[in-house]
Scaffold this motif. Structure first.
Motif, PDB file in Angstrom:
ATOM      1  N   VAL A  93       2.389 -23.367  27.724  1.00 29.27           N
ATOM      2  CA  VAL A  93       2.861 -21.997  27.514  1.00 29.27           C
ATOM      3  C   VAL A  93       4.298 -21.868  28.010  1.00 29.27           C
ATOM      4  N   SER A  94       4.592 -22.398  29.187  1.00 30.71           N
ATOM      5  CA  SER A  94       5.932 -22.206  29.748  1.00 30.71           C
ATOM      6  C   SER A  94       7.011 -22.911  28.916  1.00 30.71           C
ATOM      7  N   SER A  95       6.752 -24.134  28.453  1.00 33.68           N
ATOM      8  CA  SER A  95       7.767 -24.811  27.638  1.00 33.68           C
ATOM      9  C   SER A  95       7.942 -24.114  26.293  1.00 33.68           C
ATOM     10  N   SER A  96       6.850 -23.611  25.745  1.00 37.35           N
ATOM     11  CA  SER A  96       6.933 -22.887  24.477  1.00 37.35           C
ATOM     12  C   SER A  96       7.747 -21.610  24.630  1.00 37.35           C
ATOM     13  N   LEU A  97       7.528 -20.899  25.739  1.00 37.48           N
ATOM     14  CA  LEU A  97       8.255 -19.644  25.959  1.00 37.48           C
ATOM     15  C   LEU A  97       9.754 -19.892  26.091  1.00 37.48           C
ATOM     16  N   LYS A  98      10.133 -20.956  26.770  1.00 36.17           N
ATOM     17  CA  LYS A  98      11.559 -21.270  26.910  1.00 36.17           C
ATOM     18  C   LYS A  98      12.208 -21.443  25.544  1.00 36.17           C
ATOM     19  N   PHE A  99      11.540 -22.175  24.662  1.00 34.69           N
ATOM     20  CA  PHE A  99      12.081 -22.413  23.326  1.00 34.69           C
ATOM     21  C   PHE A  99      12.060 -21.131  22.488  1.00 34.69           C
ATOM     22  N   LEU A 100      10.938 -20.447  22.483  1.00 31.46           N
ATOM     23  CA  LEU A 100      10.777 -19.276  21.621  1.00 31.46           C
ATOM     24  C   LEU A 100      11.708 -18.133  22.004  1.00 31.46           C
ATOM     25  N   ARG A 101      12.010 -17.995  23.276  1.00 26.59           N
ATOM     26  CA  ARG A 101      12.912 -16.924  23.707  1.00 26.59           C
ATOM     27  C   ARG A 101      14.339 -17.153  23.231  1.00 26.59           C
ATOM     28  N   LYS A 102      14.694 -18.414  22.974  1.00 32.55           N
ATOM     29  CA  LYS A 102      16.056 -18.735  22.517  1.00 32.55           C
ATOM     30  C   LYS A 102      16.145 -18.909  21.008  1.00 32.55           C
ATOM     31  N   THR A 103      14.998 -18.860  20.309  1.00 28.85           N
ATOM     32  CA  THR A 103      14.969 -19.222  18.894  1.00 28.85           C
ATOM     33  C   THR A 103      14.269 -18.129  18.088  1.00 28.85           C
ATOM     34  N   PRO A 104      15.046 -17.172  17.571  1.00 29.19           N
ATOM     35  CA  PRO A 104      14.433 -16.038  16.866  1.00 29.19           C
ATOM     36  C   PRO A 104      13.569 -16.422  15.660  1.00 29.19           C
ATOM     37  N   TRP A 105      13.977 -17.425  14.877  1.00 23.94           N
ATOM     38  CA  TRP A 105      13.176 -17.790  13.696  1.00 23.94           C
ATOM     39  C   TRP A 105      11.811 -18.326  14.112  1.00 23.94           C
ATOM     40  N   ALA A 106      11.745 -19.052  15.215  1.00 23.07           N
ATOM     41  CA  ALA A 106      10.466 -19.583  15.683  1.00 23.07           C
ATOM     42  C   ALA A 106       9.591 -18.457  16.239  1.00 23.07           C
ATOM     43  N   ARG A 107      10.216 -17.523  16.948  1.00 20.33           N
ATOM     44  CA  ARG A 107       9.476 -16.372  17.465  1.00 20.33           C
ATOM     45  C   ARG A 107       8.894 -15.563  16.311  1.00 20.33           C
ATOM     46  N   ASP A 108       9.648 -15.406  15.225  1.00 18.72           N
ATOM     47  CA  ASP A 108       9.143 -14.696  14.043  1.00 18.72           C
ATOM     48  C   ASP A 108       7.914 -15.390  13.468  1.00 18.72           C
ATOM     49  N   LYS A 109       7.932 -16.716  13.450  1.00 15.77           N
ATOM     50  CA  LYS A 109       6.778 -17.471  12.949  1.00 15.77           C
ATOM     51  C   LYS A 109       5.551 -17.253  13.833  1.00 15.77           C
ATOM     52  N   VAL A 110       5.752 -17.221  15.138  1.00 18.54           N
ATOM     53  CA  VAL A 110       4.651 -16.984  16.070  1.00 18.54           C
ATOM     54  C   VAL A 110       4.071 -15.584  15.852  1.00 18.54           C
ATOM     55  N   GLU A 111       4.938 -14.595  15.709  1.00 11.99           N
ATOM     56  CA  GLU A 111       4.468 -13.227  15.478  1.00 11.99           C
ATOM     57  C   GLU A 111       3.715 -13.124  14.158  1.00 11.99           C
ATOM     58  N   SER A 112       4.208 -13.777  13.119  1.00 14.46           N
ATOM     59  CA  SER A 112       3.534 -13.753  11.820  1.00 14.46           C
ATOM     60  C   SER A 112       2.166 -14.412  11.886  1.00 14.46           C
ATOM     61  N   LEU A 113       2.082 -15.555  12.567  1.00 14.93           N
ATOM     62  CA  LEU A 113       0.792 -16.228  12.698  1.00 14.93           C
ATOM     63  C   LEU A 113      -0.174 -15.385  13.516  1.00 14.93           C
ATOM     64  N   TYR A 114       0.322 -14.705  14.532  1.00 13.30           N
ATOM     65  CA  TYR A 114      -0.532 -13.834  15.341  1.00 13.30           C
ATOM     66  C   TYR A 114      -1.115 -12.713  14.476  1.00 13.30           C
TER      67      TYR A 114
ATOM     68  N   PHE B 154      -7.080 -19.611  20.430  1.00 10.05           N
ATOM     69  CA  PHE B 154      -7.777 -19.470  19.150  1.00 10.05           C
ATOM     70  C   PHE B 154      -7.723 -20.756  18.323  1.00 10.05           C
ATOM     71  N   TYR B 155      -6.527 -21.312  18.150  1.00  7.92           N
ATOM     72  CA  TYR B 155      -6.346 -22.479  17.288  1.00  7.92           C
ATOM     73  C   TYR B 155      -6.354 -23.803  18.054  1.00  7.92           C
ATOM     74  N   GLY B 156      -6.106 -23.761  19.358  1.00 11.52           N
ATOM     75  CA  GLY B 156      -5.871 -24.981  20.122  1.00 11.52           C
ATOM     76  C   GLY B 156      -4.426 -25.411  19.885  1.00 11.52           C
ATOM     77  N   TRP B 157      -3.884 -26.230  20.789  1.00 13.63           N
ATOM     78  CA  TRP B 157      -2.483 -26.636  20.640  1.00 13.63           C
ATOM     79  C   TRP B 157      -2.279 -27.460  19.377  1.00 13.63           C
ATOM     80  N   GLU B 158      -3.251 -28.323  19.049  1.00 10.54           N
ATOM     81  CA  GLU B 158      -3.108 -29.151  17.848  1.00 10.54           C
ATOM     82  C   GLU B 158      -3.092 -28.279  16.594  1.00 10.54           C
ATOM     83  N   GLY B 159      -4.012 -27.331  16.520  1.00 15.71           N
ATOM     84  CA  GLY B 159      -4.055 -26.425  15.375  1.00 15.71           C
ATOM     85  C   GLY B 159      -2.820 -25.553  15.288  1.00 15.71           C
ATOM     86  N   LEU B 160      -2.317 -25.139  16.424  1.00 16.10           N
ATOM     87  CA  LEU B 160      -1.099 -24.332  16.450  1.00 16.10           C
ATOM     88  C   LEU B 160       0.088 -25.147  15.951  1.00 16.10           C
TER      89      LEU B 160
END
Length: 83
Positions: free
Chosen positions: A48-69, A27-33
């Motif tokens: 996607v794979s590098s992002s998932l590795k980070f997001l699975r270990k970082t709850p505050w970042a995962r919360d930001k992704v869910e909020s943006l979604y 939707f946003y592109g990587w730059e927009g994201l």
């Protein structure tokens, strides 16, 4: 009878983190994201794979992704209705 509760009005229910990241990147592109969530996994050689590795270990970042979604869903529904 199973003890699972249905969540028909929860747009995150049943969505994997991979699906969220993929839809946001589409939707946003990587730059927009990276502009909306300024974390290294979105701004420096994103995937996607590098992002998932980070997001699975970082709850505050995962919360930001869910909020943006959720924001993206509201925004697209609003646009579809013409508001």
């Amino acid at each position: 009878m199973t003890n699972t509760t249905a969540q028909p009005r929860n747009p995150l229910h049943g969505k994997t983190l991979e699906a969220l990241v993929t839809e946001l990147a589409d939707f946003y592109g990587w730059e927009g994201l990276g502009e909306r969530i300024n974390i290294r996994c979105f701004t420096h050689d994103p995937s996607v794979s590098s992002s998932l590795k980070f997001l699975r270990k970082t709850p505050w970042a995962r919360d930001k992704v869910e909020s943006l979604y959720l924001f993206m869903l509201r925004d697209t529904r609003r646009a579809e209705r013409g508001f």
